[in-house]
Structure formats: C-alpha cells, structure tokens
Design an enzyme around this catalytic site. Structure first.
Site: not given
Lengths: 289, 764, 161
Positions: B491, B717, B720
C-alpha cells in the site's frame, strides 16, 4: 448519468432554437464543471445539452480601455485572468476568476457559467455586481440586457426564459480612481465553497468616496447586492469608521442560514470582517489606479 | 532474540527506487478500479435513504424489466452468517453483523446501508435500474449520538443486543443480560486513582468530543468477481488483506474457503478502511446469478456513506499532578460510537491514551455504543487519535498550572522501559524520551514564533503496533537475482522494504530482488496490511527464507570445494571456506553454480512473529490564528518519532508525514456533518475537506532510530502513530496563539471565532 | 436504453484516435472503459480530487468533467503519453527519486498537472507549486515529497533557480 442528447451549436440562433425546442429539459453547456456534476448526481434531469463552445460570439474576450470588457459567456476563467490587459484593468474581477475550484476547473469553467449556475456562493457574481456588469441575453424574442444584480432569481434559477442564453457579460471600463476587490472565506485555502464572499468597488476623489457598490455571496438564497451598504459610504471619507458603518450595513442586508459550511451567526460576523477587508483593498486599489 | 545493536547495513536505511515505481508513474500499474474482463457486467448498489428503517418489501420487477439489466440481489438472497466475533485491525467484526452490513436484511441501520444490488450491461443502465427498485420502508427514529444512545428511553437499534463487560481488549466478555445500545463496556485499571488524585496539587477535568472522520483513500472500494461453473469464486480487488477477506467471504457466502481466490490488484490507499468486505459479496452473488464476471465500484458519496469511517467519541479526561510536575493519576471516560454494529476501537483508544507517560494510577472506562451511522472500521492507530486528544489537551493545561514548559512537563513524566501501561503491561525497550529530547534540541523548538496570534503546541502519542502472520517465498535465479513472492498487498512501498531486507541478507543490491504480490492460491497465509506490521512481519519471513537458502547454498559450496557444509560460512554476501581462505564465492557467483551443484533453489516460509515493538512520538506545531475569521494557518511542523531501524528511509519518513497530514485534517476541518435525521450532508471531497497541498507546510521529521530488539533487522512499526498527536498539538498551539481551549473537533473556524467571542465577552 | 453513439475524432498522446461514445459518458469513462487507458484514475468523479487530470489542448482539466463527445477535435495528453521510448519524463523520474508516491493512485494526475506547470513556468516557487497542484488530492504523502519532486524536476529540466 441518464441518457442525454448532445448538440454542439455553431451560432447563437442555432443554440436558441435547439434550447427552445426542449424548454426546461434543455440547458446550455459551457465548461460543464457545474452541470455535469449536477446531472451525474441526479440534481438536474435534462434531455438535451447544447454546447456553447463552438459559437464564436460566446468565446470572444475583448477589452478596450474606453468601452470596457466583454466576456463571452463560454470563455473559461483562465483566459480572463491570463489576459494581461484584462488582469491589469480588472484586478477585482480577477480575484474571483482565479479562485474558483483549482487550476483544472479554471481551465474549463466560465464566468458566464458561474453566473448562469446561479449558486448563492458563485464567486464571480459579487465581483461582477461590484463592477456594474451587464448580462447580454439572446432568445427567441430577440436580445435584451439585464444588470447582473438582477440576473439570479433563486438558487439555480435566473431571469433566462425558455430558449434564452447568456451571450456575454459586459463590464464597463473602470473610471478614474476606481478600485474593486473580491474576497471570500473558506476553511481550506483552495478547492472550497465560500462560507461568505464579498465583492466591493469604489471610486475615490482624493479620500472621498464618490461611488461604492458592495455585493455578497453565500448569505442569502441569491447573491445579494447590498445597495444600502454601498450608499453608506458615498459622499463620505474613506475612514475606518465609515468603512465599519458600511460593513454593518452589509451585515443587515444578509439573511444567512446555518449549514455545513458555517452557522448564520458566524456568517453575519464574517460579512462584517470581509466587507471591511474588501473595502480596504478596493480603496488601496482605487488610490493606485 | 537478544538486543540488536545498531548494525551497519549496506541496503537497509537507504532509499532505492521502488520496484513498482515505473509502473506507477506511467499509469501502467493496474489498481482494483482498473480491472476489466471480457463479458463483464457492471453492478451497482441501492442504498437506504433513511438512517433507521424497517425494510417491509423490495420489488425489483421494474428494474429487471429495463433492457440491459441482468439480475438483482437483496439481503434475502444471503445466508445468515455465524454469530462469531473476530478482530479486524483493532476494531472488531462479527460475521453475522458483517453480512448484515454488506446487505441489509430486515432493517436499514444507516443512511447509505446497502439494500439491493443490480447487474447490468453498463454502469449507466445499472444506475437507472436502481431508481426502478421499489423499497417499502417503515421509517424509525434514529439514534445519532453515543451518549444519547446510552440512555434508557431511546430506541434499541438491535432489540436483542445486551451489554457485555470486557476485562481486556478482544475479551469475548461477560454478558450482563441488559438490553441496550451499549454493546460493550470495558475498564482499564492500574493502581488507585483516588489515592493518586489525593496526592495531586492540581487537577484538571474536561469534556471533549470528536466527529466521525473518513480515511479518505483516493481509490474507491471496488471488486470484480467471477463465480465459475465449478463453484470456484475469483475476486479481483484492492484490499488490505486477501486472506482475511477470503475468510470473510467464506463465512458470509457459506462457501468453502478453498474455493475462493482473492487476487490483490494495486491498492489506492486504505488506512484501515479496506480491511472489511463490502462490494465483494454482492459482486460474487450477481456473478453467480448471471454467469458473467461482475465489476462494482463505489462513487465517492458511497465511500463516505457506505464504508467504515472512524468513530466519533464523547470523552471526559481528568489528570492530576503535584506542584513539582509529577502526574499522579489519570481518569477517562471514553464513549465511542461504533456505528450500526458493535466493534469500535474504544479498547485500542483506552490502551493508548495515557501511555506515553509514566502514571501509577489510571482508570479508563470505555463504552462501545451502536448508533445509526456506518459501521466504524479501522483508521490509522484506530481509536487512539480520539483518546489521546483529551489526554494531551488536559496535560497541556496541567503543565500551565504547574508552570512548566509543556515539553519539559512531558519529558518529566515520560514513560520509560519497565514502566507500566494502564493495562499493567510493562514497556519494552523503546525511544519515547529520545523523541521528546530530540524535539527539545531541535531548531524548531529554539526558534521564535515571530509574530502576533501565533502559538506553539506539542503533543505526544503511543501506538502498540501489531504482529500477525506472514509467508513469503524466494527463488534464486542463475544471474544472482532473487524472485521474491509476497502475500501482503503493498500500500505504500512494502514490496521494496521487504525486498531490501532480502537483499541485505544475501549481500546483493535492492534492485537484484524482484518482488511481486501473489493471490491467495499462490502464497502462504499473510495477515493484514495493517497494524504497521507489514514490513515487520515480512522481515521475519524474509529472515527465515534467506537463512534457509543460505544453508542450502552452503551445502552447494561445500560440494564444489569438496568439504562439509559446516566448514562453509557466509558473511557480507560471500560464501567462504573456514579452512581455506582463498575458497570464496559471492552470492551471485554461487547462484550461477546452482544448476551444476544439484539444481535450482527456492524456499518458502511462514512466520507468526510476536514482539511488534511499540511506537512513541512527539509532535510540535506552530500556528497563526486569524482572530477575526478563526482560520488556522500551520506555519511549521516537526514530528519526532521512534521508527526503529529504518529499512527504506524515504518511505518511513513518508509514513510519518502522511499520517501527520491526516491528523491535521482531522483536527481542523474534517467531519461527517449530519442533520437531525442522520443524513450526512457533506459526502463529497468538496465539503468533507481533506487538506490540499496549499493547506500544509513542509512536514519536518526527526526520525529516532531505536531498533526493535525483538526483530532480526530491528524493525518497529512506523506507519500509523503519526496521525495521533496532531489533534492535541494543534489544540494546544491554538490556545498558545489566541488563548482559547478547543475541545470539540474539528476545530473549525466558526468554533474558534465563537470561543474567542465568549472569551472576550462580546458577540460582535 | 443504449443511445446512439457519437463518433469522436481526437489526437490522443500524439496519435489520431477515434472512438464511439454516448453523450452521458465522460472523457474519463471513455479513456478508461472504452479505450482501456486506465492510467487516468477516478477518485471522486466530481472535479474535486484531480486524479483524472489530463491535458486537453494545452490546459489541464478534470476529465470527469468533460464529456467524451466534447473532445471532438481535441489534442489530449494522458499519463500514458508522458514517458517516451527513450525513458521516463524528468518529472516521473523525480517522483521516483523523491519517493513522492505511496499508494500511487493520485500520481498520474499529479504528474500530468506538474508537466503543464513546468512547461509554462520553468522555475515555480514552492508556493506556486502548491497553488497549481491544490486541485490534486493526495492522502498518503502529506504532499511534502511531491512538492520536492516537482521543484527537483524543474531544476533537472533546466530551469535553474
């Protein structure tokens, strides 16, 4: 989008005839940036679109320092602000023509279309009113002229009768020491609909206002020509106090509603702020003109 | 794993051109909306015009009579799916609810809820047919606000729904038996807040609200499905997880999972919104009915009204601190609107809310309340932007009361390794304090604001990140390149980040790895492209396959050198004999010798890693507010984030910038604007107002690399968390600029003017 | 209810191209669903995102707001016509080198729009780039790297600062 007929008219007469045949079920197509969205969203249902872009008269942009400006109804915004002579003579009109949509919209959308779309928020309409612009109309019964302030009758509705088209908008040559400005408020910096828009123009004799016109967008069902607000300044000095009085008169001329773009109270407040700012800018331009 | 020191890498940390780059800048890349098949029909959805209504009957006969129309399906054509709750990227889904969300059965539960689908020769005919379907509705009173929905005398959206009490996130819960729109009640508790507040010299307690917001991905939902005569179903779409969607399809259609193939096409943004299925189900049903492949795409209005935005929330926050600036206790009440079906991200919000701070006494009550609005879905750090907004605003007020610089106040209270979160879990090694200190040392912090009506705000944030399984396979080519098959839809550049870890392991260039994304029949299971987990978990998969391949190649080198495999080692891209130093061959050279030493080598592996490694961040923003219009201009923005080991520098930075921009939109302008009947009035990009290029400045970043000790490449990560702090940071900056505390999102200009008028005691 | 189709002649990416379309089909729909040139993307279909930007007779337009029949006689450039057999256009290269795309769905629109800007104004300021491209939405990047890519491409193309 429902099936529709497309006619590319070559002359004004042809366009008038083609539109008259279908009455309310036909509309002119210029840049298409409003009507295509309306047709696709089901907000308008038509049987025929009559394309104006092949009619020479509707695509002419002429400017003459003595006779003024004539904008063919299908001339896209970019041609208006892209013309150096027009841009220099009519900065207040350019304010409006250069902020509709983004560059892509300005590549298609026309000032004539913005006027005929008759949205309360149409950005060029207050600017045109401030410039004392006149709409040239052709129809089955011949030609007529209507001042822009009388052109819109309701949201999405105008004085145009069945078969009538807007041929051009005529903007008088600016008088000496004429200045105009259009400003609007939007929450973003581009690609937005005016929460409030204010067009203002004036003629100065020294610091004295000899003529003043103020018009408002997005504060009533149609663009508002706030005559009392302009009159409040005529014959007076262009002082802060007098400007504030005119801004308050503009607030009184509006009948705003609360919607997703702002509350009625906020709109009234903004009319005051923006009228003051537009007048100050118009004064500055008048002094420089 | 033991702690990974910051290793020296050759490929990791650089910014090679992405492998799918040429396709994407030339228009050749095929996205879900671009897919086309011969003989394909177009499907369209009829949606409820009412926010809450009984569907008494549906008559499609006139639509079916329209030339060019092939079939119509409704909720009655669907089987009833199992009543089982599953995770869906920090929100949750229940198969039965999901099935009802895809197509309403007896009741339409929000404006835009699908009630029928039609397949026709063209999009235009399908659209015309929708207008010919007669639905007889009995309009019911809608419930449009979470706090309202909690009251005893309001209509029950699901008459049989009872409140469940959950002890932790994703706890199946204990049924209270009380019929209510409150689907779930949860509580996080640490220490004793009464004792904590007693210790405090200052306590600030405030109420906050946020509006529904949408992920705003530019590519609308889409699906092309073909139900073959052998009952094998193939779906081509853009999704954030093919395997997850395959499972959802199987449950809703009651069809064997092995007979469903999901083919991932390029995806035009998701941010959590492309986790659930919507059009995939009716497209498959229409294909079965017509025998043709059926393509469906949503309009932008359908995307706003008929997919899964992020919950609106009504919240209270109360925080206490001592005179010397130590936070002693925090309490919050979070009421999240789940939408038409249970499963908001309130649990994730509670977990993230005060987590950037070391607070010994915390109590957070969470409520998951159904309302007549679209079912909420995941949106970038689900639940956490909402919850951190009140936390950061109240902490800012406390800093002012204590008399400390807001950044110093945060530094003093920063959570560190070993401190406990509200749920009692101890923080692992991480870079929270490093981010705050880096920001304090920045030029931005030291710069002057340089004008009136300007202010600076800071806010911190936490996001836990996820793990999830991954599978990949590699084939070594004779020219020393590697074909890398992945199963996680790419994405935002994950093809390349995964390929880079593969390249690093083999000591070859990123360009020598050729990644591709496979369908569900062609690769092992992969979790969602969500939870900031794609690079992390695929890094583990790549670690496995490259290690296995290296062992296999060692054996081949041993054969060449007539020695035992244990005598061969591999380092920096070179296989060498431990005994005879002159015996060495690069990975590329060995690749060319595979055929002669026993044939080609390919390896596949599946992993299910834990130890995602949490994200921490602190943002700083300077604004100028026009006190007359309420317009907020962002002058300067810096985001400091612990990004672990960066694999692709530029795409890591891009994630930080992109989330920041979304957070800015959320804070200032974006909202679902509803009337009192539950009609969304601004379901277009024009009126929803995501930030344009002119609304943002350059977005500066400070990328703190604190490697994740639980990952072979140190990956943490990154994608986000950056959406979390802008809400609080902007609220705090607006206060610093003009002295008003904005507690209702969005902080739209008209609200700022009103607050200023109230503050100045005039209503001019 | 298929209406009579109109025969339209255009120049598309430098080549004479003819197609049949109905009056209710947009140029975007014609490009994507009739000519299968799917590089031009649909984002909103109402002129508010710029994903469908094409260059029509030297001006950038939202192809969703142009009817297929209106393109008669027009010279149209889409993303498929930006690169040449010799290689990528400097703007395309700059987008790659600056990581100015994440999901990439808005990228064709940005590139076509940027090309029109740089052909007209070889040295745009950051503010001018932001103004010109305000009609193109990107939800992934926060625009930072897109602005840098366009300025970078301007420098590569010879417009020195």
């Amino acid at each position: 989008m429902r099936p529709i007929e497309y006619v590319a008219a070559k002359t004004v007469q042809e366009a008038v005839k083609s539109l008259a045949e279908k009455g309310d079920a036909a509309r002119p197509l210029a840049g298409g940036t409003d009507i295509i969205v309306q047709l696709r969203g089901g907000r308008r249902q038509l049987d025929r679109l009559v394309d104006m872009k092949a009619i020479p008269e509707l695509n002419e942009l002429t400017y003459n320092a003595s006779s003024g400006l004539r904008i063919g109804a299908a001339v896209p915004c970019y041609r208006v602000y892209g013309d150096a002579a027009v841009a220099s003579a009519y900065p207040g009109l350019i304010d409006a023509a250069s902020l509709i949509g983004g560059i892509q919209i300005q590549g298609r959308g026309s000032i004539g279309g913005n006027l005929c779309n008759a949205a309360p928020s149409g950005d060029t309409i207050p600017a045109l009113i401030a410039h004392s612009a006149v709409a040239e109309i052709a129809g089955p019964g011949g030609n007529r002229e209507v001042p822009v302030e009388d052109f819109c009758t309701a949201p999405g509705r105008t004085v145009l009768q069945s078969g009538e088209i807007l041929v051009a908008i005529r903007v008088p040559a600016p008088a000496a020491h004429f200045g105009a400005c259009y400003i609007r408020f939007i929450p973003r910096n581009e690609m937005d609909i005016a929460v409030v828009g204010v067009g203002a123009s004036m003629v100065l004799d020294g610091n004295k206002v000899t003529a003043c016109r103020i018009a408002l967008a997005s504060v009533a069902p149609i663009p508002v020509y706030a005559t009392a607000a302009g009159a409040a300044l005529v014959g007076k000095e262009a002082t802060e106090e007098n400007i504030n009085a005119a801004s308050e008169a503009a607030q009184a001329a509006a009948t705003p509603i609360s919607d997703m773009r702002g509350t009625a109270e906020y709109r009234t407040h903004l009319i005051g702020v923006l009228t003051r700012r537009a007048l100050q800018s118009a004064i500055q331009r008048a002094k420089e003109a | 794993m033991t702690t990974v020191d910051k290793k020296k890498y050759k490929v990791i940390g650089t910014s090679p051109i992405r492998h799918d780059g040429a396709d994407k800048v030339t228009g050749r890349a095929v996205y879900g909306i671009d897919y086309h098949m011969p003989g394909m029909l177009w499907g369209k959805i009829l949606r409820s015009p009412h926010a809450h209504a009984k569907i008494k009957s549906i008559d499609a006969s006139k639509a079916l009579a329209l030339p060019g129309v092939h079939a119509v399906v409704t909720g009655k054509d669907m089987a009833v799916a199992a009543d089982i709750e599953v995770e869906a990227g920090e929100t949750s889904l229940n198969y039965m609810h999901l099935s009802d969300n895809v197509m309403a059965r007896d009741k339409a539960l929000y404006k835009g809820h699908a009630v029928a689908a039609v397949a026709a020769d063209t999009q235009h005919i399908a659209e015309e047919a929708l207008a010919l379907i007669d639905v007889d509705y009995e309009v019911l009173t809608p419930v449009l606000n979470g706090r309202e929905g909690m009251k005893a005398d309001v209509p029950l959206i699901h008459p049989d729904q009872t409140t469940k009490v959950m002890a932790f996130r994703f706890d199946p819960g204990t049924d209270t038996g009380e019929k209510s729109n409150v689907a779930g009640r949860s509580q996080l508790k640490l220490g004793d807040i009464d004792a904590g507040f007693k210790e405090a010299d200052f306590i600030v307690e405030r109420e906050f609200t946020t509006s529904w917001v949408h992920q705003g991905y530019i590519e609308a939902q889409n699906a092309t499905a073909h139900w073959n005569n052998d009952d094998n179903i193939t779906v081509w779409n853009s999704s954030q997880g093919t395997f997850n969607q395959r499972q959802l399809m199987a449950e809703i259609l009651k069809h064997p999972v092995s007979q469903i193939k999901m083919v991932p096409l390029e995806i035009g943004g998701g941010f959590g919104g492309k986790i659930p299925v919507y059009l995939e189900v009716p497209a498959a049903m229409l294909s079965k009915k017509t025998g043709h492949p059926v393509k469906m795409t949503m309009t932008r209005t359908e995307v706003f009204e008929g997919t899964g935005p992020a919950s609106a929330a009504q919240m209270k926050a109360k925080v206490g601190a001592t005179k010397d600036g130590r936070i002693t206790a925090a309490y919050a009440e979070l009421v999240f609107e789940a939408g038409a079906f249970p499963g908001s991200a309130v649990g994730a919000g509670a977990q993230g809310m005060f987590t950037a701070y070391n607070i010994e006494n915390i109590l957070i009550d969470g409520y998951d309340v159904v309302v007549n609005k679209p079912k909420s879905a995941a949106y970038r750090s689900p639940g956490t932007p909402q919850a951190c907004f009140p936390a950061e605003a109240v902490i800012d007020e406390l800093a002012e009361l204590v008399g400390m610089d807001p950044l110093d106040f945060r530094i003093k209270n920063a959570a560190k390794e070993g401190d406990r979160r509200a749920d009692g879990v101890q923080h692992p090694e991480m870079g929270n304090l490093e981010c705050m200190e880096a920001l304090k040392a920045s030029d931005h912090y030291k710069s002057d604001l340089g004008g009136p009506n300007r202010g600076r705000g800071v806010a911190s944030g936490y996001w836990g990140n996820a793990g999830m399984p991954a599978s990949c396979s590699i084939a070594i080519n004779a020219d020393g390149t590697v074909s890398l098959a992945e199963g996680s839809p790419d994405i935002g550049g994950s093809r390349t980040s995964i390929a880079m870890m593969c390249a690093e392991a083999f000591g070859i260039a990123a360009e020598d790895v050729h990644p591709s994304i496979k369908d569900t029949d062609s690769i092992g299971y992969n979790g969602l492209t969500a939870g900031s987990s794609t690079t992390l978990r695929n890094g583990w998969a790549v670690f496995e396959v490259t290690n296995q391949a290296i062992e296999l190649i060692k054996a081949r080198a041993a054969r060449l050198w007539e020695t035992e495999p244990e005598n061969v080692d591999f380092a920096d891209g070179v296989f060498f004999s431990k005994a005879e130093k002159e015996l060495k061959l690069t990975f590329k050279e060995m690749a060319g010798k595979l055929m002669e030493t026993g044939g080609p080598i390919s390896v596949a592996a599946s992993v299910a890693p834990r130890g995602a490694g949490p994200s921490f961040t602190t943002h700083m923003v300077d604004v100028e507010v026009d006190p007359e219009t309420g317009k907020v201009d962002i002058l300067r923005y810096t985001a400091a984030q612990d990004v672990g080991t960066m694999i692709h520098h530029d795409y890591v930075e891009g994630q930080v910038q992109g989330g920041t921009a979304q957070g800015i939109g959320w804070a200032l302008n974006e909202e679902y604007f509803y009337d009192d009947k539950g009609q969304m009035l601004n379901s277009s990009y024009l009126d929803y107002r995501v930030p344009t290029m002119l609304d943002l400045p350059m977005l500066d970043t400070i990328l703190v690399e604190h490697p994740n000790p639980d990952h072979p490449f140190g990956v943490r990560g990154v994608a986000e968390i950056s959406v979390v702090p802008p809400l609080g940071a902007l609220a705090n900056a607006i206060y610093a600029a003009v002295g008003v505390r904005m507690r209702d999102l969005p902080m739209a200009p008209h609200k700022i003017v009103k607050a200023l008028q109230e503050k100045n005691g005039k209503t001019k | 209810m298929a209406a009579v189709k109109t025969h339209v002649r255009t120049t598309l990416n430098g080549e004479a191209t003819e197609y049949l379309c109905e009056p209710n089909q947009s140029l975007l729909e014609v490009l994507r669903d009739v000519l299968f040139l799917t590089g031009t993307k649909e984002g909103c279909n109402d002129g508010n995102c710029g994903a469908c930007t094409v260059n029509m007779d030297g001006r950038i337009v939202d192809s969703c707001l142009v009817l297929g029949v209106e393109a008669e006689g027009s010279d149209i450039l889409t993303i498929e016509g930006v690169a040449t057999p010799e290689g990528l256009h400097p703007i395309q290269q700059a987008f790659l080198e600056n990581a100015a795309l994440q999901c990439g769905i808005c990228t064709p629109g940005f590139i076509v729009a940027s090309k029109a800007l740089l052909e007209k104004e070889p040295n745009p300021s950051e503010a001018r780039v932001r103004h010109w491209l305000a009609g193109n939405l990107c939800r992934c990047t926060g625009y930072d790297k897109i602005v840098k890519a366009v300025v970078d491409a301007a420098n590569t193309m010879g417009g020195k600062k």
